[in-house]
Structures are given as structure tokens and as C-alpha cells.
Design a protein around this motif. Structure first.
Motif, PDB file in Angstrom:
ATOM      1  N   SER A   1      31.481  36.691  42.779  1.00  0.00           N
ATOM      2  CA  SER A   1      32.527  35.670  42.856  1.00  0.00           C
ATOM      3  C   SER A   1      33.879  36.217  42.391  1.00  0.00           C
ATOM      4  O   SER A   1      33.987  36.826  41.325  1.00  0.00           O
ATOM      5  N   GLY A   2      34.875  36.001  43.236  1.00  0.00           N
ATOM      6  CA  GLY A   2      36.254  36.354  42.918  1.00  0.00           C
ATOM      7  C   GLY A   2      36.467  37.825  42.607  1.00  0.00           C
ATOM      8  O   GLY A   2      37.320  38.183  41.791  1.00  0.00           O
ATOM      9  N   VAL A   3      35.714  38.706  43.276  1.00  0.00           N
ATOM     10  CA  VAL A   3      35.776  40.131  42.958  1.00  0.00           C
ATOM     11  C   VAL A   3      36.892  40.819  43.752  1.00  0.00           C
ATOM     12  O   VAL A   3      37.020  40.620  44.957  1.00  0.00           O
ATOM     13  N   SER A   4      37.697  41.606  43.040  1.00  0.00           N
ATOM     14  CA  SER A   4      38.729  42.429  43.680  1.00  0.00           C
ATOM     15  C   SER A   4      38.654  43.840  43.120  1.00  0.00           C
ATOM     16  O   SER A   4      38.319  44.037  41.951  1.00  0.00           O
ATOM     17  N   VAL A   5      38.961  44.820  43.982  1.00  0.00           N
ATOM     18  CA  VAL A   5      39.026  46.207  43.519  1.00  0.00           C
ATOM     19  C   VAL A   5      40.088  46.945  44.333  1.00  0.00           C
ATOM     20  O   VAL A   5      40.195  46.765  45.544  1.00  0.00           O
ATOM     21  N   THR A   6      40.891  47.750  43.642  1.00  0.00           N
ATOM     22  CA  THR A   6      41.982  48.488  44.276  1.00  0.00           C
ATOM     23  C   THR A   6      41.781  49.982  44.050  1.00  0.00           C
ATOM     24  O   THR A   6      41.458  50.412  42.942  1.00  0.00           O
ATOM     25  N   PHE A   7      41.945  50.759  45.120  1.00  0.00           N
ATOM     26  CA  PHE A   7      41.904  52.222  45.033  1.00  0.00           C
ATOM     27  C   PHE A   7      43.273  52.772  45.405  1.00  0.00           C
ATOM     28  O   PHE A   7      43.708  52.603  46.550  1.00  0.00           O
ATOM     29  N   ASP A   8      43.941  53.415  44.460  1.00  0.00           N
ATOM     30  CA  ASP A   8      45.253  54.045  44.741  1.00  0.00           C
ATOM     31  C   ASP A   8      46.200  53.096  45.478  1.00  0.00           C
ATOM     32  O   ASP A   8      46.834  53.469  46.475  1.00  0.00           O
ATOM     33  N   GLY A   9      46.265  51.871  44.986  1.00  0.00           N
ATOM     34  CA  GLY A   9      47.188  50.906  45.578  1.00  0.00           C
ATOM     35  C   GLY A   9      46.646  50.161  46.788  1.00  0.00           C
ATOM     36  O   GLY A   9      47.255  49.206  47.259  1.00  0.00           O
ATOM     37  N   PHE A  10      45.472  50.591  47.309  1.00  0.00           N
ATOM     38  CA  PHE A  10      44.863  49.922  48.468  1.00  0.00           C
ATOM     39  C   PHE A  10      43.813  48.933  47.973  1.00  0.00           C
ATOM     40  O   PHE A  10      42.889  49.313  47.261  1.00  0.00           O
ATOM     41  N   ARG A  11      43.965  47.670  48.329  1.00  0.00           N
ATOM     42  CA  ARG A  11      43.009  46.648  47.891  1.00  0.00           C
ATOM     43  C   ARG A  11      41.806  46.644  48.822  1.00  0.00           C
ATOM     44  O   ARG A  11      41.850  46.097  49.924  1.00  0.00           O
ATOM     45  N   ALA A  12      40.727  47.299  48.391  1.00  0.00           N
ATOM     46  CA  ALA A  12      39.524  47.440  49.229  1.00  0.00           C
ATOM     47  C   ALA A  12      38.712  46.153  49.258  1.00  0.00           C
ATOM     48  O   ALA A  12      38.094  45.820  50.270  1.00  0.00           O
ATOM     49  N   ILE A  13      38.683  45.439  48.126  1.00  0.00           N
ATOM     50  CA  ILE A  13      37.981  44.158  48.031  1.00  0.00           C
ATOM     51  C   ILE A  13      38.974  43.153  47.469  1.00  0.00           C
ATOM     52  O   ILE A  13      39.640  43.412  46.452  1.00  0.00           O
ATOM     53  N   ASN A  14      39.084  42.004  48.135  1.00  0.00           N
ATOM     54  CA  ASN A  14      40.137  41.055  47.802  1.00  0.00           C
ATOM     55  C   ASN A  14      39.556  39.657  47.584  1.00  0.00           C
ATOM     56  O   ASN A  14      39.285  38.934  48.538  1.00  0.00           O
ATOM     57  N   ASN A  15      39.302  39.331  46.312  1.00  0.00           N
ATOM     58  CA  ASN A  15      38.803  37.998  45.953  1.00  0.00           C
ATOM     59  C   ASN A  15      37.542  37.645  46.748  1.00  0.00           C
ATOM     60  O   ASN A  15      37.409  36.575  47.317  1.00  0.00           O
ATOM     61  N   LEU A  16      36.592  38.583  46.751  1.00  0.00           N
ATOM     62  CA  LEU A  16      35.359  38.436  47.533  1.00  0.00           C
ATOM     63  C   LEU A  16      34.351  37.562  46.814  1.00  0.00           C
ATOM     64  O   LEU A  16      34.082  37.750  45.627  1.00  0.00           O
ATOM     65  N   SER A  17      33.768  36.609  47.546  1.00  0.00           N
ATOM     66  CA  SER A  17      32.695  35.771  47.004  1.00  0.00           C
ATOM     67  C   SER A  17      31.557  35.696  48.026  1.00  0.00           C
ATOM     68  O   SER A  17      31.778  35.308  49.175  1.00  0.00           O
ATOM     69  N   ILE A  18      30.370  36.118  47.593  1.00  0.00           N
ATOM     70  CA  ILE A  18      29.161  36.083  48.444  1.00  0.00           C
ATOM     71  C   ILE A  18      27.984  35.689  47.566  1.00  0.00           C
ATOM     72  O   ILE A  18      27.861  36.189  46.443  1.00  0.00           O
ATOM     73  N   ALA A  19      27.116  34.819  48.058  1.00  0.00           N
ATOM     74  CA  ALA A  19      25.884  34.467  47.347  1.00  0.00           C
ATOM     75  C   ALA A  19      24.693  34.817  48.234  1.00  0.00           C
ATOM     76  O   ALA A  19      24.686  34.517  49.429  1.00  0.00           O
ATOM     77  N   ILE A  20      23.694  35.487  47.635  1.00  0.00           N
ATOM     78  CA  ILE A  20      22.480  35.877  48.356  1.00  0.00           C
ATOM     79  C   ILE A  20      21.292  35.184  47.702  1.00  0.00           C
ATOM     80  O   ILE A  20      21.142  35.225  46.475  1.00  0.00           O
ATOM     81  N   ALA A  21      20.455  34.563  48.524  1.00  0.00           N
ATOM     82  CA  ALA A  21      19.294  33.832  48.009  1.00  0.00           C
ATOM     83  C   ALA A  21      18.070  34.743  47.991  1.00  0.00           C
ATOM     84  O   ALA A  21      18.081  35.857  48.497  1.00  0.00           O
ATOM     85  N   GLU A  22      17.002  34.241  47.376  1.00  0.00           N
ATOM     86  CA  GLU A  22      15.716  34.955  47.360  1.00  0.00           C
ATOM     87  C   GLU A  22      14.611  33.979  47.756  1.00  0.00           C
ATOM     88  O   GLU A  22      14.434  32.960  47.095  1.00  0.00           O
ATOM     89  N   PRO A  23      13.858  34.279  48.837  1.00  0.00           N
ATOM     90  CA  PRO A  23      14.045  35.407  49.761  1.00  0.00           C
ATOM     91  C   PRO A  23      15.124  35.076  50.787  1.00  0.00           C
ATOM     92  O   PRO A  23      15.393  33.910  51.068  1.00  0.00           O
TER      93      PRO A  23
END
Length: 246
Positions: A8-30
Motif C-alpha cells: 500500500s502506497g509504495v513508492s521508490v525512486t532510482f537516480d531521480g526516476f520514480r520506478a514505483i509510484n504510490n503502488l497499492s496491490i492486495a493478493i489473496a490466498e489462494p
């Protein structure tokens, strides 16, 4: 079905490039889930974050019934918690037999020297036969892993991950380089595996995704663009513009 993984709400930047931008994903089991999107959409980075290879700048990655944060854990701790990852290129022990590869992967961790001196026991043999049957390599147990076809090496690696009993299996482009018959077998294998655990598949081959017959998440510029059945997401105008129209 309960939520197994929540990003939830995940962001990550590499050298100024935002590779992940406020990503939210939920995975169920199974659950079986396909993740698609153009190159650079953040698909591999998403897997890197879940497995602890990449640390996000912000957001939460929550695992299991006890809502444990994966962000404070090392890659090996995350693997032990029940998350297995298969990279695009198969990594098997080519000089060992198929049976020895399975023996190495079985949960009672053995070092490579232990495996070379491995004295089979009935329970271990039964589990190896079960895994080999599950992935379609029972007749190939005595063969050297390096002599397998590309598709068979992929199945062996999936079987080695299943030997660890993961609750979540992350699989990167399994259909790449496979023959049509191998792709069909791989589809069946992943669909069966997802009956008892969560399986997330990154894939570009739309026919392969269609055969998986599962929920699809489309990523673009590090965020979720669309989610739903394959027919639903491929009818989305934005998805057509940024991905399918290319």
C-alpha cells in the motif's frame, strides 16, 4: 479467501526516476494473479520490493494473518516467511540429476556436500516423486538437469520452489522461450499450484495470460492502471493506448 500480501502506497525512486509510484496491490490466498504492462512499468521492481531486494522510499508491505511488515526483514527472512521467487532465466544445478536438485530444495535444508553424499530415505523419496509428478518430470529424475530442455528446466525450478512450501510464489515471464506444448503444460502447472497458495505471474504473452484465466493487474509508470479480468482490462482505453496499441 483472506489477504496474504498487501502493498500500500509504495513508492521508490532510482537516480531521480520514480520506478514505483504510490503502488497499492492486495493478493489473496489462494489466488492466481497475472501482472502485465509495458517495459519500465515497475513489474520487476514490484517483485524486488516484495522479496526485500529493493527498499521502497515510502509505503507499507504487509504479510500474513499477523500483519507483519516485510520492510524490516532481510531477503532470507522473507524467503523463510514463505515467499518464493522464480526469475526469468532458470537457475538449476546443471551438473546434478533432477532428483538431486529436488533433494537440495527440500525444506530440511541440506548443503551441496550433503546432497552429494545424500542417502535417500523413504519420506524424502516420496516427496521428490510427488514434486516431480506435479511438474511433469517423474520420468526425468535420473537425468542430469543440464540436459533438460529450456521448458523442463523452468518446471524443475518451479518444483524446487514448491519443495519449500511457499505461501506466495512470484514467477517472472515463465512462457518466454517455450514451445507451445511447454507453455500449455506451464499454464496447467501454475493453475494447479494456485489452488493451495498465492501465485503471481509477470507475463507479456497475452495468449498465455488468457489461458491462466485469472484476475489481471496492469501496471504503468509504477502504479496500477487497471485491474480485473483480461477482457475487462484489454477493453480499457488507457491500457490500449499505453500498452496494447504498441
Amino acid at each position: 479467501m483472506s489477504t496474504l500480501l498487501e502493498v500500500s502506497g509504495v513508492s521508490v525512486t532510482f537516480d531521480g526516476f520514480r520506478a514505483i509510484n504510490n503502488l497499492s496491490i492486495a493478493i489473496a490466498e489462494p489466488e492466481l494473479r497475472a501482472v502485465i504492462g509495458p517495459n519500465g512499468a515497475g513489474k520487476t521492481t514490484f517483485m524486488d520490493i516484495v522479496t526485500g531486494k529493493t527498499r521502497p522510499d515510502s509505503g507499507h508491505v504487509i504479510w500474513g494473518e499477523k500483519s507483519v511488515s516485510l520492510l524490516g526483514m532481510s531477503e532470507s527472512q522473507i524467503a523463510r516467511a514463505g515467499i518464493g521467487r522464480k526469475f526469468q532465466k532458470p537457475t538449476v544445478f546443471e551438473e546434478q540429476t533432477v532428483a538431486e536438485n529436488f533433494a537440495m530444495a527440500l525444506r530440511n535444508k541440506r548443503g551441496p556436500f550433503d546432497v552429494l553424499l545424500f542417502r535417500p530415505n523413504a519420506a524424502g523419496d516420496a516427496r521428490i516423486a510427488e514434486l516431480a509428478t506435479e511438474v511433469g518430470l517423474l520420468d526425468d529424475l535420473p537425468r542430469r538437469a543440464g540436459d533438460l530442455s529450456h521448458g523442463q528446466k523452468q518446471w524443475l525450478e518451479i518444483g524446487m520452489l514448491l519443495a519449500q512450501d511457499p505461501r506466495l510464489l512470484l514467477v517472472d515471464e515463465p512462457a518466454a522461450g517455450m514451445t507451445p506444448a511447454e507453455r500449455e503444460h506451464t499454464t496447467d502447472l501454475l493453475v494447479r499450484a494456485a489452488k493451495t497458495r498465492a501465485v503471481v505471474v509477470i507475463e507479456h504473452d497475452m495468449e498465455f495470460v488468457r489461458r491462466l484465466n485469472c484476475k489481471v493487474t496492469v501496471l504503468h509508470e509504477g502504479t496500477v492502471l487497471a485491474e480485473g479480468s483480461l477482457d475487462h482490462v484489454t477493453a480499457n482505453k488507457e491500457v490500449i493506448d499505453v500498452y496494447l496499441g504498441r
